[in-house]
Design a protein around this motif. Structure first.
Motif, PDB file in Angstrom:
ATOM      1  N   ARG A 170       0.521  -1.176   0.360  1.00  9.97           N
ATOM      2  CA  ARG A 170       0.043   0.513   0.180  1.00  9.97           C
ATOM      3  C   ARG A 170       0.802   1.458  -0.265  1.00  9.97           C
ATOM      4  O   ARG A 170      -0.081   2.389  -0.176  1.00  9.97           O
ATOM      5  CB  ARG A 170      -0.869   0.069   1.075  1.00  9.97           C
ATOM      6  CG  ARG A 170      -1.610  -0.891   1.238  1.00  9.97           C
ATOM      7  CD  ARG A 170      -3.050  -1.290   2.219  1.00  9.97           C
ATOM      8  NE  ARG A 170      -3.606  -0.155   2.104  1.00  9.97           N
ATOM      9  CZ  ARG A 170      -4.650   0.461   1.478  1.00  9.97           C
ATOM     10  NH1 ARG A 170      -5.378  -0.666   0.289  1.00  9.97           N
ATOM     11  NH2 ARG A 170      -5.570   1.278   1.332  1.00  9.97           N
ATOM     12  N   ARG A 251      10.654  -7.027  -2.812  1.00  9.82           N
ATOM     13  CA  ARG A 251       9.443  -6.824  -3.908  1.00  9.82           C
ATOM     14  C   ARG A 251       8.697  -6.322  -3.777  1.00  9.82           C
ATOM     15  O   ARG A 251       7.609  -5.701  -5.345  1.00  9.82           O
ATOM     16  CB  ARG A 251       8.281  -8.619  -3.453  1.00  9.82           C
ATOM     17  CG  ARG A 251       7.421  -8.958  -4.160  1.00  9.82           C
ATOM     18  CD  ARG A 251       7.335 -10.461  -4.492  1.00  9.82           C
ATOM     19  NE  ARG A 251       8.581 -11.680  -4.630  1.00  9.82           N
ATOM     20  CZ  ARG A 251       8.231 -12.897  -4.094  1.00  9.82           C
ATOM     21  NH1 ARG A 251       7.673 -12.784  -3.661  1.00  9.82           N
ATOM     22  NH2 ARG A 251       9.585 -13.451  -4.825  1.00  9.82           N
ATOM     23  N   ARG A 276      13.216  -7.634 -10.477  1.00  7.27           N
ATOM     24  CA  ARG A 276      12.614  -6.932 -11.965  1.00  7.27           C
ATOM     25  C   ARG A 276      13.048  -5.497 -10.838  1.00  7.27           C
ATOM     26  O   ARG A 276      11.751  -4.608 -11.233  1.00  7.27           O
ATOM     27  CB  ARG A 276      11.908  -7.478 -12.436  1.00  7.27           C
ATOM     28  CG  ARG A 276      12.241  -8.831 -13.036  1.00  7.27           C
ATOM     29  CD  ARG A 276      10.913  -9.049 -13.747  1.00  7.27           C
ATOM     30  NE  ARG A 276       9.325  -8.979 -13.679  1.00  7.27           N
ATOM     31  CZ  ARG A 276       8.299  -8.816 -13.233  1.00  7.27           C
ATOM     32  NH1 ARG A 276       8.163  -8.200 -14.944  1.00  7.27           N
ATOM     33  NH2 ARG A 276       7.442  -9.539 -12.754  1.00  7.27           N
ATOM     34  N   TYR A 320       8.367   2.752 -17.666  1.00  4.66           N
ATOM     35  CA  TYR A 320       8.822   2.044 -15.733  1.00  4.66           C
ATOM     36  C   TYR A 320       9.328   0.087 -16.994  1.00  4.66           C
ATOM     37  O   TYR A 320       9.661  -0.541 -16.339  1.00  4.66           O
ATOM     38  CB  TYR A 320       8.185   1.719 -15.079  1.00  4.66           C
ATOM     39  CG  TYR A 320       8.513   1.152 -14.060  1.00  4.66           C
ATOM     40  CD1 TYR A 320       7.595   0.665 -12.934  1.00  4.66           C
ATOM     41  CD2 TYR A 320       9.471   1.786 -12.987  1.00  4.66           C
ATOM     42  CE1 TYR A 320       8.779  -0.963 -12.621  1.00  4.66           C
ATOM     43  CE2 TYR A 320       9.683   1.714 -11.338  1.00  4.66           C
ATOM     44  CZ  TYR A 320       8.799   0.538 -11.003  1.00  4.66           C
ATOM     45  OH  TYR A 320       9.168  -0.242 -10.366  1.00  4.66           O
ATOM     46  N   GLN A 324      11.755  -2.227 -15.692  1.00  3.43           N
ATOM     47  CA  GLN A 324      12.021  -3.945 -15.746  1.00  3.43           C
ATOM     48  C   GLN A 324      12.127  -4.703 -16.495  1.00  3.43           C
ATOM     49  O   GLN A 324      13.097  -5.747 -15.590  1.00  3.43           O
ATOM     50  CB  GLN A 324      10.083  -3.818 -15.021  1.00  3.43           C
ATOM     51  CG  GLN A 324       9.654  -2.445 -14.287  1.00  3.43           C
ATOM     52  CD  GLN A 324       8.647  -3.655 -14.154  1.00  3.43           C
ATOM     53  OE1 GLN A 324       7.978  -3.261 -14.195  1.00  3.43           O
ATOM     54  NE2 GLN A 324       8.312  -4.142 -13.004  1.00  3.43           N
TER      55      GLN A 324
ATOM     56  N   PRO B  13      -9.650   1.767   3.658  1.00  4.28           N
ATOM     57  CA  PRO B  13      -8.892   1.015   2.049  1.00  4.28           C
ATOM     58  C   PRO B  13      -9.278   2.175   0.683  1.00  4.28           C
ATOM     59  O   PRO B  13      -9.087   2.046  -0.151  1.00  4.28           O
ATOM     60  CB  PRO B  13     -10.217   0.339   1.918  1.00  4.28           C
ATOM     61  CG  PRO B  13     -11.305   0.363   3.320  1.00  4.28           C
ATOM     62  CD  PRO B  13     -10.576   1.089   4.015  1.00  4.28           C
ATOM     63  N   ALA B  15      -8.428   5.425   0.908  1.00  6.73           N
ATOM     64  CA  ALA B  15      -7.216   6.433   0.877  1.00  6.73           C
ATOM     65  C   ALA B  15      -6.464   5.981   1.270  1.00  6.73           C
ATOM     66  O   ALA B  15      -6.022   5.632   2.686  1.00  6.73           O
ATOM     67  CB  ALA B  15      -7.846   7.859   0.395  1.00  6.73           C
ATOM     68  N   PRO B  16      -5.187   5.474   1.126  1.00  4.47           N
ATOM     69  CA  PRO B  16      -3.825   4.960   2.367  1.00  4.47           C
ATOM     70  C   PRO B  16      -3.019   5.979   3.341  1.00  4.47           C
ATOM     71  O   PRO B  16      -2.542   7.208   2.482  1.00  4.47           O
ATOM     72  CB  PRO B  16      -2.786   4.692   1.399  1.00  4.47           C
ATOM     73  CG  PRO B  16      -3.226   4.967  -0.181  1.00  4.47           C
ATOM     74  CD  PRO B  16      -4.470   5.128   0.029  1.00  4.47           C
ATOM     75  N   VAL B  18      -0.299   6.949   3.880  1.00  6.11           N
ATOM     76  CA  VAL B  18       0.375   6.757   4.788  1.00  6.11           C
ATOM     77  C   VAL B  18       1.624   6.986   6.055  1.00  6.11           C
ATOM     78  O   VAL B  18       2.608   5.745   6.260  1.00  6.11           O
ATOM     79  CB  VAL B  18       1.598   7.404   3.662  1.00  6.11           C
ATOM     80  CG1 VAL B  18       3.347   6.916   3.715  1.00  6.11           C
ATOM     81  CG2 VAL B  18       1.244   7.706   2.488  1.00  6.11           C
ATOM     82  N   ALA B 153       7.534 -15.671 -11.483  1.00  2.00           N
ATOM     83  CA  ALA B 153       8.152 -15.071 -11.510  1.00  2.00           C
ATOM     84  C   ALA B 153       8.142 -14.514  -9.962  1.00  2.00           C
ATOM     85  O   ALA B 153       6.150 -13.957  -9.605  1.00  2.00           O
ATOM     86  CB  ALA B 153       9.152 -14.292 -12.370  1.00  2.00           C
ATOM     87  N   PRO B 154       9.067 -13.361  -9.225  1.00  5.06           N
ATOM     88  CA  PRO B 154       8.368 -11.973  -8.203  1.00  5.06           C
ATOM     89  C   PRO B 154       7.815 -11.870  -9.038  1.00  5.06           C
ATOM     90  O   PRO B 154       8.190 -10.942  -9.843  1.00  5.06           O
ATOM     91  CB  PRO B 154       9.715 -12.115  -7.881  1.00  5.06           C
ATOM     92  CG  PRO B 154      11.015 -12.845  -8.560  1.00  5.06           C
ATOM     93  CD  PRO B 154      10.496 -13.530 -10.026  1.00  5.06           C
ATOM     94  N   THR B 155       6.789 -11.596  -8.258  1.00  4.09           N
ATOM     95  CA  THR B 155       5.848 -10.376  -8.812  1.00  4.09           C
ATOM     96  C   THR B 155       5.873  -9.029  -7.955  1.00  4.09           C
ATOM     97  O   THR B 155       7.095  -8.792  -7.391  1.00  4.09           O
ATOM     98  CB  THR B 155       4.189 -10.362  -8.136  1.00  4.09           C
ATOM     99  OG1 THR B 155       4.499 -10.108  -6.576  1.00  4.09           O
ATOM    100  CG2 THR B 155       3.578 -11.833  -8.422  1.00  4.09           C
ATOM    101  N   ARG B 156       5.773  -7.892  -9.077  1.00  3.33           N
ATOM    102  CA  ARG B 156       5.919  -6.309  -9.523  1.00  3.33           C
ATOM    103  C   ARG B 156       5.335  -5.525  -8.858  1.00  3.33           C
ATOM    104  O   ARG B 156       4.274  -6.036 -10.234  1.00  3.33           O
ATOM    105  CB  ARG B 156       7.700  -6.488  -9.939  1.00  3.33           C
ATOM    106  CG  ARG B 156       8.415  -7.084  -9.609  1.00  3.33           C
ATOM    107  CD  ARG B 156       9.554  -6.055  -8.328  1.00  3.33           C
ATOM    108  NE  ARG B 156      10.032  -4.936  -8.935  1.00  3.33           N
ATOM    109  CZ  ARG B 156       9.409  -3.611  -9.019  1.00  3.33           C
ATOM    110  NH1 ARG B 156       8.558  -3.686  -7.596  1.00  3.33           N
ATOM    111  NH2 ARG B 156       9.379  -2.506  -9.445  1.00  3.33           N
ATOM    112  N   ARG B 157       5.164  -4.842  -8.796  1.00  4.30           N
ATOM    113  CA  ARG B 157       3.952  -3.172  -8.670  1.00  4.30           C
ATOM    114  C   ARG B 157       4.543  -2.751 -10.201  1.00  4.30           C
ATOM    115  O   ARG B 157       6.151  -1.984 -10.262  1.00  4.30           O
ATOM    116  CB  ARG B 157       3.495  -2.325  -7.395  1.00  4.30           C
ATOM    117  CG  ARG B 157       3.323  -3.093  -6.451  1.00  4.30           C
ATOM    118  CD  ARG B 157       3.708  -1.972  -5.371  1.00  4.30           C
ATOM    119  NE  ARG B 157       2.578  -1.120  -5.477  1.00  4.30           N
ATOM    120  CZ  ARG B 157       2.845   0.390  -5.052  1.00  4.30           C
ATOM    121  NH1 ARG B 157       3.404   0.339  -4.000  1.00  4.30           N
ATOM    122  NH2 ARG B 157       1.495   1.341  -4.953  1.00  4.30           N
ATOM    123  N   GLY B 158       3.845  -2.652 -11.602  1.00  8.84           N
ATOM    124  CA  GLY B 158       4.232  -1.819 -12.243  1.00  8.84           C
ATOM    125  C   GLY B 158       3.885  -0.408 -12.336  1.00  8.84           C
ATOM    126  O   GLY B 158       3.090   0.122 -11.339  1.00  8.84           O
TER     127      GLY B 158
END
Lengths: 377, 158
Positions: A170, A251, A276, A320, A324, B13, B15-16, B18, B153-158
């Motif tokens: 988050r 990650r 990545r 981006y 990656q 949920p 608005a995060p 921070v 594969a290791p998941t990543r935030r795009g």
């Protein structure tokens, strides 16, 4: 024939120590017995290593010496009759620690001064990136093999800390991994992040690494965080050895950042490629070689422009994604399989260099272990 | 995501927040930093401490292998003192050679204990890895049953 592998310190979270253990594992796969020695051994390694004083040269073995700082183990090196291989990790420039730790600076200076003198002592050298080879050539060394520092892929990538991952997923954050020391130029990282924060107020920065080495510098970093008003967005975590936590941090990060004044190999950049993760860097060696087109190149002396550039890439999904993909292509360089291949090539190089001549007894043994060289076309 | 984890995490949920999330991350990292590390970066797992204690006792027993000469007086009148001195020198000679043997045995014992400890550590690591594999297999089975494909594969935030 046995390999006696020597390093000043074996402790958790240390790149050279982890690499020595990886090398031991790989040499064993090739059928070569390896003993580890260190002047200072962390309890976590008590089953794996012996004190340097336990080393007994036989004249039939290989002494594999990790060269990074002056240490007591040079005495063992001077007395050895074994075939001597230097694994060169570079020596941190003394000016980076002189104000905070004069003793460390003196040890670094001694190691730098001694490098040319040992050109006639070491029989072969291993380097990890081209900048290491430049140092060795300048000091008069002529026999080399290249072995990239691996990522411990058995350590990463399987388990995450699920509770931490839920929180991190988050956030949008930049990750730094390394000790909080002048060499890593953490102050520049803070200043660049301060500018990124102006464009992206919710962005965060995690500084993951030990901060007990140079307390004076750590205080400078804390003061700068406070001065820039980003204390709520920056977290200094101290060293994290928990692999699930480190996996989670890598990650879910947006970028890794490395703005070091000096690096020999920079293991976290290899780890970033495995995940990545694009790397924000200032173009200092060996980052162009390790990261290349998987990085965001900035001028750290101009934090305003750097912050704007990073924010632009952050917002550009297509750019981006390209970063990656480029990181993923590079990740295979840093695997155990790549290390096994490089070590096999090292042994082939040793055998080939001594073909048709009477060699040190250890090299005669290496000839029987070395994989067959690739056929010339 | 387990209900226990979700219930512990406080966030809006929509608005995060921070600051709130960073505080929770700080707390989580702070709690975990002091926990003993079961699996170190090298993947090493400690063997059973009772097993290690027994090995250490075996190693320490070497120190007691050879003691000094222990003589009971001959108890013979007139020449008893002379006899005792001769016997003492003979015993000292025996103790000297026994001590050399004990030192060699001690070195062997220490190397053996180290090797056995390493084997025990390796065995403990195998057991930990087997447990991890079982856990992963269970998760995979649950995902497949729910119709979700596992990530390759290791998941990543795009």
């Amino acid at each position: 024939m046995r390999i006696h592998m020597m390093t000043p310190v074996l402790t958790t979270g240390d790149a050279i120590g982890n690499y020595a253990v990886s090398l031991q594992r790989v040499f064993r796969k090739l059928g070569v017995s390896v003993r580890l020695y260190a002047d200072h051994i962390d309890p976590a390694f008590k089953h794996d290593a012996r004190p340097t004083s336990a080393y007994r040269p036989t004249g039939q073995d290989i002494l594999y010496f990790h060269y990074s700082i002056w240490s007591e183990n040079f005495t063992a090196l001077d007395k050895s009759t074994d075939f001597k291989i230097m694994d060169y990790h570079g020596v941190a420039p003394p000016h980076l620690s002189i104000d905070f730790d004069p003793k460390m600076a003196a040890l670094c200076q001694t190691a730098i001064d001694a490098l040319p003198k040992y050109a006639s002592v070491f029989d072969w050298c291993v380097y990890h990136a081209e900048n290491g080879r430049w140092d060795l050539e300048e000091a008069g060394y002529t026999n080399f093999s290249k072995v990239r520092l691996p990522v411990d892929t058995a350590f990463f990538g399987i388990e995450e800390d699920r509770e931490l991952s839920e929180m991190l997923s988050r956030l949008e954050y930049i990750l730094f991994v390394g000790r909080i020391v002048p060499q890593k130029d953490v102050l520049s990282i803070i200043r660049v992040f301060g500018e990124v924060h102006k464009h992206r107020p919710d962005a965060c920065l995690f500084l993951v690494g030990g901060h007990d080495v140079l307390p004076g510098y750590v205080q400078q970093v804390r003061d700068e965080i406070k001065r820039l008003g980003v204390a709520e967005r920056v977290r200094m975590t101290d060293k994290i050895s928990n692999r699930a936590m480190l996996t989670s941090l890598y990650r879910h990060a947006k970028f890794l950042v490395s703005l070091s004044e000096w690096e020999n190999c920079c293991v976290p950049t290899g780890e970033a490629m495995f995940f990545r993760l694009p790397v924000i860097n200032a173009g200092a060696v060996p980052l162009p070689e390790n990261v290349g087109d998987a990085g965001v190149l900035i001028d750290k002396t101009d934090p305003v422009s750097a912050g704007r550039m990073i924010s632009d890439v952050w917002d550009n999904a297509s750019a981006y994604q390209t970063l990656q993909e480029n990181a993923l292509k590079r990740s295979s360089w840093f695997t155990d399989e790549a290390l096994l291949e490089n070590v096999g090539k090292l042994m082939t190089d040793l055998a080939a260099a001594h073909q048709g001549q009477s060699a040190h007894p250890a090299i005669e043994a290496v000839k029987s272990f070395a994989p067959a060289p690739e056929p010339q076309q | 995501m387990g209900d226990d984890i979700v219930s512990r995490i406080e966030y809006d949920p929509a608005a995060p927040d921070v600051e709130s999330i960073m505080r929770q991350v700080r707390a989580h990292l702070g709690e975990s930093a002091g926990r003993p590390q079961r699996v170190a970066r090298t993947g090493q797992v400690e063997p059973d401490p009772r097993f290690v204690d027994r090995l250490r006792e075996a190693e320490a027993s070497v120190a007691a292998m050879v003691t000094g000469p222990q003589l009971t007086p001959a108890g013979v009148p007139v020449i008893g003192g002379l006899l005792d001195r001769v016997r003492l020198e003979f015993h000292r000679l025996v103790v000297y050679y026994l001590s050399r043997f004990a030192q060699a045995q001690g070195r062997f014992n220490r190397e053996t204990v180290t090797a056995v400890e390493a084997l025990a550590t390796a065995e403990a690591r195998v057991a930990a890895l087997e447990a991890q594999v079982a856990s992963l297999e269970a998760r995979l089975a649950a995902l497949e049953a729910a119709g979700e494909a596992p990530a390759a594969a290791p998941t990543r935030r795009g």
